[in-house]
Scaffold this active site. Sequence first.
Site, PDB file in Angstrom:
ATOM      1  N   GLY A  40     -14.775 -41.666 -48.836  1.00 56.60           N
ATOM      2  CA  GLY A  40     -16.026 -40.922 -48.917  1.00 56.60           C
ATOM      3  C   GLY A  40     -15.777 -39.435 -49.074  1.00 56.60           C
ATOM      4  O   GLY A  40     -14.643 -38.985 -49.244  1.00 56.60           O
ATOM      5  N   ASN A  48     -13.946 -39.388 -38.476  1.00 58.27           N
ATOM      6  CA  ASN A  48     -14.464 -40.734 -38.226  1.00 58.27           C
ATOM      7  C   ASN A  48     -14.483 -41.087 -36.738  1.00 58.27           C
ATOM      8  O   ASN A  48     -15.445 -41.699 -36.258  1.00 58.27           O
ATOM      9  CB  ASN A  48     -13.622 -41.775 -38.963  1.00 58.27           C
ATOM     10  CG  ASN A  48     -14.158 -42.130 -40.339  1.00 58.27           C
ATOM     11  OD1 ASN A  48     -13.624 -43.008 -40.995  1.00 58.27           O
ATOM     12  ND2 ASN A  48     -15.192 -41.465 -40.786  1.00 58.27           N
ATOM     13  N   ARG A 182     -18.236 -31.295 -43.952  1.00 59.12           N
ATOM     14  CA  ARG A 182     -17.878 -32.213 -45.041  1.00 59.12           C
ATOM     15  C   ARG A 182     -17.738 -31.464 -46.369  1.00 59.12           C
ATOM     16  O   ARG A 182     -16.857 -31.783 -47.176  1.00 59.12           O
ATOM     17  CB  ARG A 182     -18.936 -33.317 -45.154  1.00 59.12           C
ATOM     18  CG  ARG A 182     -18.925 -34.316 -44.010  1.00 59.12           C
ATOM     19  CD  ARG A 182     -17.746 -35.253 -44.123  1.00 59.12           C
ATOM     20  NE  ARG A 182     -17.763 -36.280 -43.101  1.00 59.12           N
ATOM     21  CZ  ARG A 182     -17.481 -37.556 -43.315  1.00 59.12           C
ATOM     22  NH1 ARG A 182     -17.154 -37.975 -44.529  1.00 59.12           N
ATOM     23  NH2 ARG A 182     -17.489 -38.424 -42.317  1.00 59.12           N
ATOM     24  N   HIS A 266     -24.192 -47.107 -42.021  1.00 58.94           N
ATOM     25  CA  HIS A 266     -22.790 -47.403 -42.294  1.00 58.94           C
ATOM     26  C   HIS A 266     -21.855 -46.899 -41.197  1.00 58.94           C
ATOM     27  O   HIS A 266     -20.831 -47.512 -40.938  1.00 58.94           O
ATOM     28  CB  HIS A 266     -22.412 -46.763 -43.631  1.00 58.94           C
ATOM     29  CG  HIS A 266     -21.069 -47.167 -44.146  1.00 58.94           C
ATOM     30  ND1 HIS A 266     -20.707 -48.486 -44.357  1.00 58.94           N
ATOM     31  CD2 HIS A 266     -19.971 -46.426 -44.495  1.00 58.94           C
ATOM     32  CE1 HIS A 266     -19.472 -48.535 -44.824  1.00 58.94           C
ATOM     33  NE2 HIS A 266     -19.006 -47.309 -44.902  1.00 58.94           N
TER      34      HIS A 266
END
Length: 286
Positions: A40, A48, A182, A266
Amino acid sequence: MAGMDVTYEGTRREIATDKGVLRYHEAGQGPPLLLLHGSGIGVSGWRNYRENLGVFAEHFHCYILEFPGFGVSDPVGGHPVATAASSVIRFMDALGIESAAMIGNSMGGVVGVNVAIRHPDRVSGLVTIGGVGPNIFSQHPSEGTRLLQEFADGPSRDKLVRWLECMVYDRDLVTEERIEERWQAANDPESRKTLAAMYGSAAFAAQQQAMAASGAPPYWSMLDKVRCPTLLTWGRDDRQCPPDMPLLPMRLIPQAELHIFPNCGHWVMIEAKQAFERVTLDFLLR
């Protein structure tokens, strides 16, 4: 579950292998537990699992492995999923870990499955978070994968936000801090190169054609070779890996069980944090 205190600087480690340096985070005592991250935009093992490490470290000697090509460990040639699987074995050999339980998020779950198929003696137990199995009823590529393709073909902050919002059920989790973190990580050249190799439109089409031409069976057709106890975890509202995908691995893996979390996308380990940790610990500590 509060868990022990862990920090990025306090747990960060690295080890040299014959194919470059692998970097990881280490915490806790007990049986070894490897935490394998997904793919990703701007992903890493630390991002994570940093919120879960303290809880699992109360029971296990935990290692969050950073896969090659995602901007942390040294990059190596080859497809990112294949190099990630080989890096797991390199990492275990370098640290003298004969066998370990593994938790794999999305791509990390596929990596764990592939290691369990090819090196069954190295995986004592496996927990997957989405990712594993084929789309049966849902469209392929999924909504999340199409958003990844759009970003890989032409990165922008707006495209990142759309993908992040697709990852969760509760959009309040997509904070400005998470977006900025991110976005900064996604600008790393190796991270961007890996994302393009996995999800860029040209690369994605080439992979599909190569797989069809090779005649090689997909990994999920060999799931009956996963001999270790396996817990498949899923968010009911996952738009990256829709919840029809675990039906086949649930039937093929001999010791598989499935837990689906409601009101969850997710990122099960983040969005259903406490429930995921409770179910996973119950499974791993049996």
